[in-house]
Enzyme design. Structure first.
Site, PDB file in Angstrom:
ATOM      1  N   TYR A  26     -10.180  -0.137  11.528  1.00 39.26           N
ATOM      2  CA  TYR A  26     -11.445   0.337  10.946  1.00 39.26           C
ATOM      3  C   TYR A  26     -11.885  -0.519   9.762  1.00 39.26           C
ATOM      4  CZ  TYR A  26      -7.913   2.815   8.168  1.00 39.26           C
ATOM      5  OH  TYR A  26      -6.804   3.131   7.426  1.00 39.26           O
ATOM      6  N   LYS A  27     -11.034  -1.452   9.327  1.00 39.24           N
ATOM      7  CA  LYS A  27     -11.415  -2.324   8.211  1.00 39.24           C
ATOM      8  C   LYS A  27     -12.179  -3.531   8.777  1.00 39.24           C
ATOM      9  CE  LYS A  27      -7.757  -0.458   5.332  1.00 39.24           C
ATOM     10  NZ  LYS A  27      -6.336  -0.493   4.976  1.00 39.24           N
ATOM     11  N   ARG A  47     -13.639  -3.767  -6.416  1.00 39.36           N
ATOM     12  CA  ARG A  47     -13.242  -4.535  -5.240  1.00 39.36           C
ATOM     13  C   ARG A  47     -14.449  -4.868  -4.368  1.00 39.36           C
ATOM     14  NH1 ARG A  47      -8.826  -2.204  -1.096  1.00 39.36           N
ATOM     15  NH2 ARG A  47     -10.520  -0.751  -0.759  1.00 39.36           N
ATOM     16  N   ASP A 104       2.444  -6.012   7.575  1.00 40.41           N
ATOM     17  CA  ASP A 104       1.285  -5.141   7.703  1.00 40.41           C
ATOM     18  C   ASP A 104       0.045  -6.016   7.521  1.00 40.41           C
ATOM     19  OD1 ASP A 104      -0.819  -3.357   7.360  1.00 40.41           O
ATOM     20  OD2 ASP A 104       0.497  -1.817   6.518  1.00 40.41           O
ATOM     21  N   PHE A 113       0.863  -1.181   0.000  1.00 39.77           N
ATOM     22  CA  PHE A 113       0.000   0.000   0.000  1.00 39.77           C
ATOM     23  C   PHE A 113       0.902   1.234   0.000  1.00 39.77           C
ATOM     24  CE2 PHE A 113      -2.839   3.120   1.932  1.00 39.77           C
ATOM     25  CZ  PHE A 113      -4.040   2.846   1.317  1.00 39.77           C
TER      26      PHE A 113
HETATM   27  C1  LIG Z   1      -5.678   0.827   4.881  1.00 40.27           C
HETATM   28  C2  LIG Z   1      -4.199   0.746   4.861  1.00 40.27           C
HETATM   29  C3  LIG Z   1      -3.414   1.782   5.404  1.00 40.27           C
HETATM   30  C4  LIG Z   1      -4.036   3.042   5.922  1.00 40.27           C
HETATM   31  O1  LIG Z   1      -3.188   3.764   6.747  1.00 40.27           O
HETATM   32  P1  LIG Z   1      -3.784   4.884   7.721  1.00 40.27           P
HETATM   33  O2  LIG Z   1      -2.604   5.542   8.299  1.00 40.27           O
HETATM   34  O3  LIG Z   1      -4.675   4.187   8.709  1.00 40.27           O
HETATM   35  O4  LIG Z   1      -4.598   5.807   6.882  1.00 40.27           O
HETATM   36  C5  LIG Z   1      -2.038   1.598   5.439  1.00 40.27           C
HETATM   37  N1  LIG Z   1      -1.457   0.470   4.964  1.00 40.27           N
HETATM   38  C6  LIG Z   1      -2.181  -0.526   4.423  1.00 40.27           C
HETATM   39  C7  LIG Z   1      -1.510  -1.755   3.919  1.00 40.27           C
HETATM   40  C8  LIG Z   1      -3.575  -0.409   4.343  1.00 40.27           C
HETATM   41  O5  LIG Z   1      -4.295  -1.376   3.786  1.00 40.27           O
END
Ligand SMILES: *Cc1c(COP(=O)(O)O)cnc(C)c1O
Length: 397
Positions: free
Chosen positions: A209-210, A356, A184, A113
């Site tokens: 939050y996911k 998705r 992660d 990400f």
């Molecule tokens: C959703 C997601 C994030 C989001 O990061 P925030 O700091 O919470 O906005 C980061 N890394 C990955 C792999 C994600 O899927």
């Protein structure tokens, strides 16, 4: 066996909506509204500053950390909640690099990400010690491990395609070469039976939050393996990670174990919502969630390939290689998703052409999948997506 009929009743699911986006933002757990009201009125309202002790706000980050720890295979006392995932990635990487002072390469992949990579670049630039961030294709990760690599930093499940790494095998191979690992778990915590202890990973991070349904902006979590807990460098050395915050020492001394990964004042209200969301997981076995997610994903893939031939599967066909969302490609993917949303089926779009769909067994069943496929078929057959209104891009896709 987990009772998924019951878990579905624990969420507020808007009338007429089929929600296939719990991988981006989980739905509202019904008990969260009352819990928030209680904490606001009974604690913030009545206790004011004494709530830090009386209501135990000060211990919330590690208490919630332990609740999440159970879901990712961590032993109690090794997970703490706070900040955002971007921040926790930064902290984990800084700590990992400090454990490997003689090497200069951070290895990650093109399926990561972007914020993870941005945070890594920012940290490496700030350090100014000549580190490089090496990005390879996900399939090339194993072959790219060498004794020059300091840290292997990966996201378990690709946010676009849902492709999943073999966390156990990669961690093992990395360790043979003396590489520190960071996983992660943004798309794995609450989706799969993760075992950070069994895999032996050094650090893990993720968001709540996911799949964990903690609400928009709910704080992230970080896991530090017991063997590093008392010598990991916190990097963001805030006062609440200090060994004695209320000594107001002018010098920083890192707190014990995972406590040192705390930074500043925790978001008490958002943690109340997360606490309520975690209640839902109490009767849930992660292996059941995973098995059920595979069943429902297979149903979606079969339905779409039969009824929507213009959509091409972007996720691995083999469930073992896939996380808990399913993606398809279509050149007009954005418009297709907008047309779906207009009909109460919520998925999302990832550039350039990915549709998705999150498969979250706590609140989805066969009826939801069947409805999504039927509506998707109508949209594709009648080219409903080919309307100007569905092509206007919004900021959040
Ligand atoms: C959703 C997601 C994030 C989001 O990061 P925030 O700091 O919470 O906005 C980061 N890394 C990955 C792999 C994600 O899927």
């Amino acid at each position: 066996m987990t009772d998924f009929t019951t878990t579905k009743t624990l969420f507020h699911l808007p009338e007429g909506m089929t929600y296939l986006d719990g991988n981006s933002l989980g739905p509202l757990p019904l008990s969260a509204t009352d819990r928030m009201a209680e904490v606001m009125q009974g604690e913030w309202g009545e206790m004011l500053i004494t709530g830090w002790n009386k209501a135990g706000w000060i211990h919330q980050p590690s208490r919630l950390g332990d609740r999440i720890g159970r879901l990712i295979g961590a032993e109690p006392g090794h997970v703490v909640v706070g900040d955002t995932l971007s921040i926790k990635v930064y902290q984990a990487l800084a700590a990992a690099l400090a454990l490997s002072p003689d090497r200069r390469v951070v290895l990650s992949d093109t399926g990561n990400f972007p914020t993870d990579l941005y945070m890594a670049r920012g940290l490496l630039d700030t350090l100014g010690q000549g580190h490089t961030l090496q990005l390879v294709d996900p399939e090339q990760v194993a072959a790219s491990l060498s004794d020059e690599v300091a840290v292997l930093m990966l996201t378990d499940v690709d946010f676009c395609t849902g492709r999943r790494h073999d966390m156990r095998a990669l961690t093992e191979k990395a360790h043979e070469l003396g590489i520190i690992t960071i996983w992660d778990l943004a798309h794995s915590a609450g989706a799969d039976a993760i075992d950070v202890t069994g895999c032996g990973t050094d650090f893990a991070v993720g968001c709540t939050y996911k799949y964990l349904n903690g609400g928009p902006g709910a704080p992230a979590f970080i896991y530090v393996a017991p063997r590093h807990a008392d010598n990991a460098l916190p990097a963001l050395s805030g006062w609440l990670g200090h060994a004695a915050p209320f000594a107001f020492d002018l010098d920083y001394r890192a707190g014990q174990g995972i406590e040192r990964m705390r930074v500043g004042t925790p978001p008490v209200l958002q943690m109340a919502a997360l606490d309520a969301a975690l209640d839902v997981w109490d009767g849930v076995a992660m292996a059941d969630v995973r098995a059920r997610a595979v069943e429902l994903s297979e149903m979606l893939i079969a339905g779409v390939s039969e009824q929507c031939p213009d959509l091409q599967l972007a996720s691995p066909r083999d469930p073992a290689q896939r996380g808990s969302h399913v993606s398809f490609r279509h050149p007009e993917g954005y418009a297709v998703i907008q047309a779906l949303i207009a009909r109460g089926v919520i998925g999302d779009f990832r550039t350039p052409d990915i549709l998705r769909f999150g498969i979250t067994p706590l609140f989805l069943d066969e009826t939801d999948i069947a409805r999504a496929v039927t509506i998707l078929e109508e949209i594709m057959q009648d080219r409903v997506w080919d309307r100007d209104e569905y092509k206007v891009r919004q900021l959040v896709t």
